[in-house]
Motif scaffolding. Structure first.
Motif, short mmCIF file in Angstrom:
data_model
loop_
_atom_site.label_atom_id
_atom_site.label_comp_id
_atom_site.label_asym_id
_atom_site.label_seq_id
_atom_site.Cartn_x
_atom_site.Cartn_y
_atom_site.Cartn_z
N ARG A 122 0.83 -1.20 0.00
CA ARG A 122 0.00 0.00 0.00
C ARG A 122 0.87 1.26 0.00
N ARG A 123 1.94 1.24 0.79
CA ARG A 123 2.87 2.39 0.80
C ARG A 123 3.44 2.61 -0.59
N HIS A 124 3.84 1.51 -1.21
CA HIS A 124 4.45 1.59 -2.55
C HIS A 124 3.44 2.15 -3.55
N SER A 125 2.20 1.65 -3.47
CA SER A 125 1.13 2.11 -4.36
C SER A 125 0.80 3.57 -4.10
N ARG A 126 0.78 3.95 -2.83
CA ARG A 126 0.47 5.34 -2.48
C ARG A 126 1.54 6.28 -3.02
N GLY A 127 2.79 5.82 -2.97
CA GLY A 127 3.88 6.64 -3.50
C GLY A 127 3.72 6.85 -5.00
N ASP A 128 3.28 5.80 -5.71
CA ASP A 128 3.10 5.91 -7.16
C ASP A 128 1.89 6.76 -7.53
N SER A 129 0.82 6.66 -6.74
CA SER A 129 -0.42 7.35 -7.11
C SER A 129 -0.53 8.75 -6.54
N LEU A 168 6.22 10.02 9.35
CA LEU A 168 5.76 8.69 9.78
C LEU A 168 4.61 8.19 8.90
N ALA A 169 3.68 9.09 8.56
CA ALA A 169 2.51 8.70 7.76
C ALA A 169 2.90 8.32 6.34
N GLN A 170 3.93 8.96 5.81
CA GLN A 170 4.38 8.62 4.46
C GLN A 170 4.96 7.21 4.41
N HIS A 171 5.30 6.68 5.58
CA HIS A 171 5.83 5.32 5.67
C HIS A 171 4.95 4.47 6.59
N ALA A 172 3.65 4.79 6.64
CA ALA A 172 2.75 4.13 7.60
C ALA A 172 2.86 2.61 7.52
N GLY A 173 2.99 1.98 8.68
CA GLY A 173 3.15 0.53 8.74
C GLY A 173 4.61 0.10 8.75
N LYS A 174 5.51 1.03 8.45
CA LYS A 174 6.95 0.72 8.37
C LYS A 174 7.69 1.40 9.51
#
Length: 236
Positions: A122-129, A168-174
């Motif tokens: 999801r983080r990866h997808s959010r970064g792309d979108s 932190l939110a830009q990497h949420a879950g990490k």
């Protein structure tokens, strides 16, 4: 999961039993799975196949998993979750700074690994979108409007508190290491001033947590850093 594209995971581990366990768990959850039994084979598969996520064991016969990670990061930003029996804080920090998206210590439960996998994808997808809003528990962060609400009520954050939450939110879950947070929020010259971080994390928890003494959103990874909980849209 996106019905148009079932995510494909590459499992790199020299233990056949672990590969079978992970294949069964991921396939049951709708993933396609490729396997590799050593580092060189893992790099070859990652080069030849379209991979959405890599599960990487550290201890392999031909090369250390950290070397695989380093080589992979030289040409790919595919999410990587490291598996290891090594649980030292220094080791976790080193791997996260080499580019690992997450770190899971053996033995682990499949449910935990799947949650970490979904968060990484999801983080990866959010970064792309360029997605501009995420929701974690009762907290919603709107990056575009720089607006943070808890239970529908807008919070008043100082610039430093907002920046800390934003990183932190830009990497949420990490897990985000202490050094990364200090560098991003206070600058390179403050990377050792961990007392700044403790103070601001405490202040932030008082504003975003229902019970700051039992945080559910801003979580501590002892000796390593902090992580925001998995966003609601990938928590199940």
């Amino acid at each position: 999961m996106n019905e148009r594209h079932a995510p494909t995971v590459l499992v790199v581990d020299d233990e056949a039993q672990i590969r079978r366990f992970l294949r069964a768990g991921f396939e049951l959850d709708g993933y396609g799975v490729h396997e590799a039994e050593n580092g060189q084979d893992g790099l070859r598969v990652a080069t030849l196949r379209s991979i959405d996520l890599v599960i990487l064991d550290l201890a392999m016969p031909d090369m250390d998993g950290s070397d695989v990670l380093e080589r992979l990061r030289s040409w790919s930003n595919v999410p990587v979750i490291v598996l290891s029996v090594r649980s030292s804080e220094d080791e976790k920090v080193r791997l996260l700074e080499l580019g690992a998206d997450d770190y899971v210590v053996k033995p682990f439960g499949m449910a935990e690994l799947l949650a970490r996998a979904k968060a990484a994808l999801r983080r990866h997808s959010r970064g792309d979108s360029g997605e501009s809003t995420i929701t974690i528990d009762h907290l919603t962060i709107d990056f575009a409007a720089r607006r943070v609400t808890a239970g529908g009520k807008r919070l008043s954050l100082t610039p430093k508190e907002y920046r800390l939450l934003q990183v932190l939110a830009q990497h949420a879950g990490k897990v985000v290491t202490h050094q990364t947070l200090l560098s991003e929020v206070w600058g390179q010259w403050h990377v050792h001033d961990t007392h700044y971080l403790r103070i601001f994390v405490r202040k932030l928890r008082q504003k975003i947590e229902t019970d700051p003494t039992k945080p559910r959103i801003l979580l501590t990874e002892l000796g390593v850093g902090y992580r925001l909980a998995v966003p609601m849209d990938v928590a199940h």
